[in-house]
Scaffold this motif. Structure first.
Motif, PDB file in Angstrom:
ATOM      1  N   GLY A   2       0.832  -1.194   0.000  1.00  0.00           N
ATOM      2  CA  GLY A   2       0.000   0.000   0.000  1.00  0.00           C
ATOM      3  C   GLY A   2       0.868   1.246   0.000  1.00  0.00           C
ATOM      4  N   PHE A   3       0.339   2.342   0.554  1.00  0.00           N
ATOM      5  CA  PHE A   3       1.147   3.552   0.705  1.00  0.00           C
ATOM      6  C   PHE A   3       2.376   3.238   1.543  1.00  0.00           C
ATOM      7  N   ILE A  53      20.373  14.561  -7.618  1.00  0.00           N
ATOM      8  CA  ILE A  53      19.134  14.354  -8.359  1.00  0.00           C
ATOM      9  C   ILE A  53      17.955  14.574  -7.414  1.00  0.00           C
ATOM     10  N   CYS A  54      16.844  15.049  -7.966  1.00  0.00           N
ATOM     11  CA  CYS A  54      15.603  15.202  -7.192  1.00  0.00           C
ATOM     12  C   CYS A  54      14.469  14.566  -7.988  1.00  0.00           C
ATOM     13  N   THR A  55      13.758  13.673  -7.368  1.00  0.00           N
ATOM     14  CA  THR A  55      12.591  13.050  -7.993  1.00  0.00           C
ATOM     15  C   THR A  55      11.399  13.188  -7.052  1.00  0.00           C
ATOM     16  N   GLN A  56      10.230  12.869  -7.570  1.00  0.00           N
ATOM     17  CA  GLN A  56       9.031  13.029  -6.753  1.00  0.00           C
ATOM     18  C   GLN A  56       7.969  11.998  -7.146  1.00  0.00           C
ATOM     19  N   VAL A  57       7.262  11.523  -6.128  1.00  0.00           N
ATOM     20  CA  VAL A  57       6.065  10.704  -6.340  1.00  0.00           C
ATOM     21  C   VAL A  57       4.897  11.481  -5.760  1.00  0.00           C
ATOM     22  N   ILE A  58       3.876  11.715  -6.568  1.00  0.00           N
ATOM     23  CA  ILE A  58       2.704  12.433  -6.079  1.00  0.00           C
ATOM     24  C   ILE A  58       1.456  11.601  -6.329  1.00  0.00           C
ATOM     25  N   GLY A  59       0.447  11.794  -5.491  1.00  0.00           N
ATOM     26  CA  GLY A  59      -0.780  11.043  -5.663  1.00  0.00           C
ATOM     27  C   GLY A  59      -1.895  11.586  -4.789  1.00  0.00           C
ATOM     28  N   ALA A  60      -3.009  10.924  -4.830  1.00  0.00           N
ATOM     29  CA  ALA A  60      -4.195  11.336  -4.079  1.00  0.00           C
ATOM     30  C   ALA A  60      -4.037  10.957  -2.607  1.00  0.00           C
ATOM     31  N   GLU A  61      -5.136  10.893  -1.897  1.00  0.00           N
ATOM     32  CA  GLU A  61      -5.123  10.562  -0.458  1.00  0.00           C
ATOM     33  C   GLU A  61      -4.393   9.233  -0.249  1.00  0.00           C
ATOM     34  N   PRO A  62      -3.406   9.204   0.666  1.00  0.00           N
ATOM     35  CA  PRO A  62      -2.541   8.023   0.760  1.00  0.00           C
ATOM     36  C   PRO A  62      -3.190   6.771   1.346  1.00  0.00           C
ATOM     37  N   GLY A  63      -4.030   6.912   2.384  1.00  0.00           N
ATOM     38  CA  GLY A  63      -4.489   5.746   3.137  1.00  0.00           C
ATOM     39  C   GLY A  63      -5.528   4.893   2.449  1.00  0.00           C
ATOM     40  N   TYR A  64      -6.434   5.521   1.696  1.00  0.00           N
ATOM     41  CA  TYR A  64      -7.586   4.763   1.194  1.00  0.00           C
ATOM     42  C   TYR A  64      -7.826   4.956  -0.301  1.00  0.00           C
ATOM     43  N   VAL A  65      -6.968   5.759  -0.958  1.00  0.00           N
ATOM     44  CA  VAL A  65      -7.005   5.881  -2.416  1.00  0.00           C
ATOM     45  C   VAL A  65      -5.730   5.294  -3.002  1.00  0.00           C
ATOM     46  N   VAL A  66      -4.578   5.865  -2.618  1.00  0.00           N
ATOM     47  CA  VAL A  66      -3.308   5.364  -3.126  1.00  0.00           C
ATOM     48  C   VAL A  66      -3.046   3.930  -2.666  1.00  0.00           C
ATOM     49  N   THR A  67      -3.334   3.647  -1.411  1.00  0.00           N
ATOM     50  CA  THR A  67      -3.099   2.294  -0.884  1.00  0.00           C
ATOM     51  C   THR A  67      -3.856   1.239  -1.680  1.00  0.00           C
ATOM     52  N   VAL A  68      -5.131   1.474  -1.952  1.00  0.00           N
ATOM     53  CA  VAL A  68      -5.902   0.452  -2.665  1.00  0.00           C
ATOM     54  C   VAL A  68      -5.459   0.362  -4.119  1.00  0.00           C
ATOM     55  N   SER A  69      -5.073   1.484  -4.711  1.00  0.00           N
ATOM     56  CA  SER A  69      -4.613   1.465  -6.095  1.00  0.00           C
ATOM     57  C   SER A  69      -3.302   0.697  -6.233  1.00  0.00           C
ATOM     58  N   THR A  70      -2.337   0.975  -5.331  1.00  0.00           N
ATOM     59  CA  THR A  70      -1.057   0.270  -5.403  1.00  0.00           C
ATOM     60  C   THR A  70      -1.228  -1.217  -5.130  1.00  0.00           C
ATOM     61  N   LEU A  71      -2.091  -1.576  -4.183  1.00  0.00           N
ATOM     62  CA  LEU A  71      -2.325  -2.981  -3.869  1.00  0.00           C
ATOM     63  C   LEU A  71      -2.901  -3.720  -5.071  1.00  0.00           C
ATOM     64  N   VAL A  72      -3.933  -3.160  -5.672  1.00  0.00           N
ATOM     65  CA  VAL A  72      -4.598  -3.848  -6.787  1.00  0.00           C
ATOM     66  C   VAL A  72      -3.686  -3.898  -8.013  1.00  0.00           C
ATOM     67  N   GLN A  73      -2.952  -2.813  -8.281  1.00  0.00           N
ATOM     68  CA  GLN A  73      -2.038  -2.845  -9.424  1.00  0.00           C
ATOM     69  C   GLN A  73      -0.877  -3.815  -9.183  1.00  0.00           C
ATOM     70  N   ALA A  74      -0.442  -3.944  -7.932  1.00  0.00           N
ATOM     71  CA  ALA A  74       0.577  -4.952  -7.623  1.00  0.00           C
ATOM     72  C   ALA A  74       0.043  -6.354  -7.902  1.00  0.00           C
ATOM     73  N   ALA A  75      -1.212  -6.594  -7.559  1.00  0.00           N
ATOM     74  CA  ALA A  75      -1.815  -7.908  -7.805  1.00  0.00           C
ATOM     75  C   ALA A  75      -1.930  -8.194  -9.299  1.00  0.00           C
ATOM     76  N   VAL A  76      -2.385  -7.209 -10.063  1.00  0.00           N
ATOM     77  CA  VAL A  76      -2.525  -7.395 -11.514  1.00  0.00           C
ATOM     78  C   VAL A  76      -1.156  -7.608 -12.152  1.00  0.00           C
ATOM     79  N   THR A  77      -0.138  -6.875 -11.666  1.00  0.00           N
ATOM     80  CA  THR A  77       1.220  -7.053 -12.180  1.00  0.00           C
ATOM     81  C   THR A  77       1.718  -8.459 -11.905  1.00  0.00           C
ATOM     82  N   LEU A  78       1.476  -8.955 -10.702  1.00  0.00           N
ATOM     83  CA  LEU A  78       1.880 -10.317 -10.364  1.00  0.00           C
ATOM     84  C   LEU A  78       1.219 -11.322 -11.293  1.00  0.00           C
ATOM     85  N   LEU A  79      -0.075 -11.142 -11.536  1.00  0.00           N
ATOM     86  CA  LEU A  79      -0.804 -12.071 -12.406  1.00  0.00           C
ATOM     87  C   LEU A  79      -0.289 -12.019 -13.843  1.00  0.00           C
ATOM     88  N   ASP A  80      -0.020 -10.805 -14.341  1.00  0.00           N
ATOM     89  CA  ASP A  80       0.358 -10.635 -15.745  1.00  0.00           C
ATOM     90  C   ASP A  80       1.837 -10.866 -16.024  1.00  0.00           C
TER      91      ASP A  80
END
Length: 429
Positions: free
Chosen positions: A155-156, A362-389
């Protein structure tokens, strides 16, 4: 999408789907399944202790997403962490189990064990270093033998940090030796809030911090080599010019997870390890005073059982309203976003890393929506789809890994770009 069979009819099972975070995961899986090409449809189910509560979650998701079919087409599996047989039956039906039942130190291991024993891959959103590292110590060999992947902190905590460091390494022209990250959370007029389950994890994690040091001794790891100048850790509280507010060391799992990834890449891929320090912004002077007072009280109470009971009974009072038993409102979620900025240093391509001080930044950045319940669920589900694919791109063919170690050779960063989590290179000022 990996094929499912009659003996294992689902690609993904969301376990703990009726929990506060679980209900958001359900909606994200539903959206992802609806977006998948017809020939590679994502088959999924929900699981938890109460059929009625799971039916209610699917009903709410059907209404919010305008997908009435969720009420009738999604299978419900009744499973309980205290009933081993129910977990085995659940794990035998899915290729990937998304475990949303925390705190993981109390409820996580039975699910990991059931997944390993029954051949289902395991992902969670844990931010508890003690649990994550203990699972690696006790289940890595078993998971490797069974060809099962166990990947915590998806997640986040801690995909933005872990993949953010990897992204920074890839963008750097030369040998990156050290990175400092600064987390900044911005919220609307109603402020930022978290759910009680996250607060509980923090309370019990800090109370048991001594066991983490003992656990790490059992690995028998040699210290990672320090390339370039050794990074000096900042003080407990300081004014950060990088984010123009006061900051403190980040107390979550990011440093632990990033170090596990760096160790894996050094030992398995012979990549030069990166030193990492993580900080989080806390705002202005008034926020500093509140944090100081609240922190002293927290550290005192967390040391004793009656104190921990008080902390977990009244999360809103002791966290100044940041954590509540009801969790954030939808308005709070919609108005919150984060930025995680990485400041790295190292040696340019033409420079020997063993000679002199680092000469490139070097300076880089990761930006996103609300971390706990938007970004967390998105990263979790995309990690699962990546594992499957992209199962062929994961290391070895099984084992317990951090997200960076598991997904370093996959397209997960690109997938996240398409789901409102952006990785970019910034000007170093």
């Amino acid at each position: 999408m990996a094929a499912v069979t009659s003996s294992r009819p689902y690609h993904i099972i969301v376990f703990g789907a009726s929990g506060f975070t679980g209900q958001f995961v359900v909606e994200e899986v539903a959206r992802t399944a609806a977006d998948s090409p017809g020939g590679a449809a994502l088959k999924w189910a929900v699981a938890g202790r109460s059929r009625q509560r799971l039916e209610d979650v699917l009903g709410r998701a059907a209404g919010r997403l305008s997908m009435p079919e969720l009420r009738t087409d999604i299978e419900i599996i009744v499973a309980d962490v205290s009933i081993e047989e129910s977990l085995a039956i659940m794990c035998q039906q899915g290729l990937v189990i998304l475990n949303c039942v925390g705190p993981y130190r109390f409820y996580g291991e039975p699910v990991v064990r059931a997944c390993v024993e029954n051949g289902a891959h395991y992902l969670d959103i844990c931010g508890e270093p003690q649990f994550l590292e203990r699972m690696q110590l006790e289940y890595h060999t078993k998971a490797l033998d069974r060809g099962v992947y166990v990947i915590g902190s998806c997640g986040f905590d801690s995909i933005p940090a872990d993949l953010g460091v990897l992204y920074t390494q890839r963008q750097f022209k030369g040998t990156l030796t050290a990175v400092e990250s600064f987390l900044k959370i911005s919220s609307g007029p109603e402020g930022f809030a978290g759910h009680d389950a996250t607060w509980q994890s923090a309370v019990y994690g800090f109370a048991d911090s001594g066991s983490l040091r003992q656990l790490r001794k059992k690995f028998g790891h040699k210290p990672l080599p320090v390339v370039g100048a050794k990074v000096k850790k900042r003080g407990f509280m300081f004014f950060s010019k990088e984010i123009e507010q006061y900051a403190i060391p980040f107390m979550g799992s990011d440093p632990s997870v990033v170090k596990r990834t760096q160790r894996f890449l050094y030992e398995e891929k012979q990549q030069s390890p990166v030193q990492y320090c993580a900080y989080v912004g806390v705002g202005g002077l008034f926020s500093v005073v509140k944090l100081f007072c609240g922190g002293l009280l927290f550290w005192f109470l967390v040391k004793f059982s009656p104190g921990r009971k008080l902390l977990t009974m009244f999360p809103s009072f002791f966290s100044f309203g940041f954590f509540t038993k009801s969790g954030p409102t939808m308005k709070q979620i919609e108005d919150t976003c984060f930025s995680l900025t990485f400041f790295g240093e190292g040696y340019s391509e033409s420079t020997d890393p063993t000679q002199g001080r680092p000469n490139a930044k070097i300076c880089t950045q990761v930006i996103g929506a609300e971390p706990g319940y938007v970004v967390t669920v998105s990263t979790l589900v995309q990690a699962a789809v990546t594992l499957l694919d992209e199962l062929h791109s994961l290391p070895r063919r099984g084992g317990v890994y951090s997200p960076g170690a598991a997904f370093s050779k996959t397209s997960l960063i690109d997938r996240l770009h398409n789901h409102s989590i952006k990785f970019s290179v910034r000007n170093y000022e």
